[in-house]
Design a protein around this motif. Sequence first.
Motif, PDB file in Angstrom:
ATOM      1  N   LEU A   9       8.044  -7.255  -2.459  1.00  0.00           N
ATOM      2  CA  LEU A   9       7.557  -7.898  -1.251  1.00  0.00           C
ATOM      3  C   LEU A   9       8.160  -7.245  -0.007  1.00  0.00           C
ATOM      4  O   LEU A   9       7.529  -7.180   1.035  1.00  0.00           O
ATOM      5  N   ALA A  10       9.381  -6.757  -0.133  1.00  0.00           N
ATOM      6  CA  ALA A  10       9.960  -6.011   0.980  1.00  0.00           C
ATOM      7  C   ALA A  10       9.141  -4.753   1.253  1.00  0.00           C
ATOM      8  O   ALA A  10       8.974  -4.339   2.400  1.00  0.00           O
ATOM      9  N   ALA A  11       8.598  -4.145   0.170  1.00  0.00           N
ATOM     10  CA  ALA A  11       7.759  -2.960   0.360  1.00  0.00           C
ATOM     11  C   ALA A  11       6.470  -3.315   1.095  1.00  0.00           C
ATOM     12  O   ALA A  11       5.977  -2.543   1.919  1.00  0.00           O
ATOM     13  N   VAL A  12       5.904  -4.488   0.790  1.00  0.00           N
ATOM     14  CA  VAL A  12       4.721  -4.944   1.530  1.00  0.00           C
ATOM     15  C   VAL A  12       5.051  -5.081   3.009  1.00  0.00           C
ATOM     16  O   VAL A  12       4.327  -4.615   3.885  1.00  0.00           O
ATOM     17  N   THR A  31       3.484   6.260   4.185  1.00  0.00           N
ATOM     18  CA  THR A  31       4.242   5.020   4.031  1.00  0.00           C
ATOM     19  C   THR A  31       3.567   4.088   3.039  1.00  0.00           C
ATOM     20  O   THR A  31       4.230   3.445   2.218  1.00  0.00           O
ATOM     21  N   ILE A  32       2.253   3.986   3.105  1.00  0.00           N
ATOM     22  CA  ILE A  32       1.528   3.124   2.165  1.00  0.00           C
ATOM     23  C   ILE A  32       1.721   3.609   0.738  1.00  0.00           C
ATOM     24  O   ILE A  32       1.977   2.819  -0.178  1.00  0.00           O
ATOM     25  N   ARG A  37       4.276   2.803  -4.602  1.00  0.00           N
ATOM     26  CA  ARG A  37       5.076   3.275  -5.741  1.00  0.00           C
ATOM     27  C   ARG A  37       6.313   2.407  -5.935  1.00  0.00           C
ATOM     28  O   ARG A  37       6.671   2.038  -7.057  1.00  0.00           O
ATOM     29  N   GLU A  38       6.973   2.029  -4.834  1.00  0.00           N
ATOM     30  CA  GLU A  38       8.140   1.161  -4.924  1.00  0.00           C
ATOM     31  C   GLU A  38       7.749  -0.239  -5.369  1.00  0.00           C
ATOM     32  O   GLU A  38       8.403  -0.852  -6.214  1.00  0.00           O
ATOM     33  N   LEU A  39       6.655  -0.731  -4.819  1.00  0.00           N
ATOM     34  CA  LEU A  39       6.206  -2.097  -5.107  1.00  0.00           C
ATOM     35  C   LEU A  39       5.958  -2.304  -6.599  1.00  0.00           C
ATOM     36  O   LEU A  39       6.313  -3.339  -7.164  1.00  0.00           O
ATOM     37  N   LEU A  40       5.375  -1.301  -7.263  1.00  0.00           N
ATOM     38  CA  LEU A  40       4.966  -1.462  -8.655  1.00  0.00           C
ATOM     39  C   LEU A  40       5.800  -0.630  -9.624  1.00  0.00           C
ATOM     40  O   LEU A  40       5.425  -0.489 -10.795  1.00  0.00           O
ATOM     41  N   ASP A  41       6.920  -0.086  -9.178  1.00  0.00           N
ATOM     42  CA  ASP A  41       7.810   0.681 -10.053  1.00  0.00           C
ATOM     43  C   ASP A  41       7.060   1.771 -10.814  1.00  0.00           C
ATOM     44  O   ASP A  41       7.135   1.878 -12.050  1.00  0.00           O
ATOM     45  N   ALA A  42       6.324   2.596 -10.096  1.00  0.00           N
ATOM     46  CA  ALA A  42       5.564   3.681 -10.711  1.00  0.00           C
ATOM     47  C   ALA A  42       6.257   5.008 -10.449  1.00  0.00           C
ATOM     48  O   ALA A  42       6.958   5.177  -9.450  1.00  0.00           O
ATOM     49  N   GLN A  43       6.034   5.952 -11.358  1.00  0.00           N
ATOM     50  CA  GLN A  43       6.616   7.276 -11.170  1.00  0.00           C
ATOM     51  C   GLN A  43       5.848   8.078 -10.126  1.00  0.00           C
ATOM     52  O   GLN A  43       6.427   8.840  -9.363  1.00  0.00           O
ATOM     53  N   TYR A  44       4.524   7.886 -10.089  1.00  0.00           N
ATOM     54  CA  TYR A  44       3.684   8.647  -9.174  1.00  0.00           C
ATOM     55  C   TYR A  44       2.707   7.718  -8.446  1.00  0.00           C
ATOM     56  O   TYR A  44       2.261   6.704  -9.003  1.00  0.00           O
ATOM     57  N   ALA A  45       2.371   8.079  -7.196  1.00  0.00           N
ATOM     58  CA  ALA A  45       1.368   7.352  -6.430  1.00  0.00           C
ATOM     59  C   ALA A  45       0.614   8.345  -5.559  1.00  0.00           C
ATOM     60  O   ALA A  45       1.159   9.380  -5.157  1.00  0.00           O
ATOM     61  N   ALA A 134       0.545   5.968 -11.344  1.00  0.00           N
ATOM     62  CA  ALA A 134       0.625   6.411 -12.740  1.00  0.00           C
ATOM     63  C   ALA A 134       2.060   6.290 -13.235  1.00  0.00           C
ATOM     64  O   ALA A 134       3.013   6.394 -12.454  1.00  0.00           O
ATOM     65  N   ASN A 135       2.196   6.055 -14.543  1.00  0.00           N
ATOM     66  CA  ASN A 135       3.473   6.018 -15.241  1.00  0.00           C
ATOM     67  C   ASN A 135       4.374   4.886 -14.743  1.00  0.00           C
ATOM     68  O   ASN A 135       5.324   5.084 -13.989  1.00  0.00           O
TER      69      ASN A 135
END
Length: 381
Positions: A9-12, A31-32, A37-45, A134-135
């Motif tokens: 939520l901080a990322a939002v 930034t988006i 990537r931070e919001l959903l703990d993904a390796q790539y965005a 992804a990932n």
Amino acid sequence: MSHRPPSGLAAVSAALLAMSRHLEVGDVLKTIVASARELLDAQYAALGVPDDHGGFAQFVVDGVSDEQWKAIGPLPRQHGILASMLHQAKPERLADVREDPRFGGWPDAHPDMSDFLGLPITDGDEIIGALFLANKLCPKPGGGCGFTAEDEELLSILAQHAAIALTNARLYERSRELTIAEERSRLAHELHDAVSQKLFSLRLTAQAAAALVDRDPARAKDELQQVAALAAEAVDELRAAVVELRPAALDEDGLIATLRTQIQVLDRAHAAEVAFESRGVRALPAAQEEALLRVAQEALHNALRHSGAEHVSVTLARRGTDTVLRVTDDGSGFDPTAVRRAGRHLGLVSMRHRANSVGGRLTVASEPGKGATIKMEVPGG
């Protein structure tokens, strides 16, 4: 319990702050993507904005080093799953993108990817980009997709923000092209009134959700839904402000060439057939050309988005000492008298004001079930 919701939520909130702080489209999109990537703990965005030639006008990535990005080579084309998201307004959540029948392979230097979550970015009915991850960085028992339905819901909120950022950036780029001080002052006033308060509300609502997520998850979810609603309203406000700007193409190419180009794009983008014809029209004063273009755009928007028309025709012709614009469709039609009582429905009040402001006249011919014709006449040409 979902993964790291406070930081998500901080990322939002960070994305909202970035949108109110930056005006350059590249900075906002970076930034988006980083926030997603931070919001959903993904390796790539990544976030792609398509061009009109099967490629991408902009393609922003996060999680890939500069060296990797250079080694990957040219930007991707609109094919496979990316093309699917750009042509169908639905999310894609896959356990292994490589096993999807639409997958067509990657360049040798491309990082390996498995689970995948992607969402189209929409402005009204138009798909203007694609945001994907992804990932997922979490255990995936049984080979399933690490991305969840909750992840999809949160990413949809960021997709709303991306739509705002793109519209805002286009508005800013147009504002830099304006050379008349009065136009610049009017634009700044509209931006402040129509957008600033919406973005401020978005920021506060996201912060409220972050404060509530641990002690009252249900209320936090309600706040996030409000974020999405406010984002949609901000997109509408920005779109309205963009429409008010005089397009650079009108100054450079003139009314006929600008109309022809825009109608060709609409014909490709919509199921309806959209045709344009010009007969004997000479150059007009700038104010008249702008008014004619804006009325044509508004009438085309109504025909293509609201009437269900299969055929729309636009003609611009000289009649005696006047220039006449006609936009005719075979759609559902309406009762002009009822619409007039309803005020600004279908933009008729705005179109009449534009016509009157340049010494012209607007007439509307329509009835339910029999299509509509919007006609604007101006002296000269």
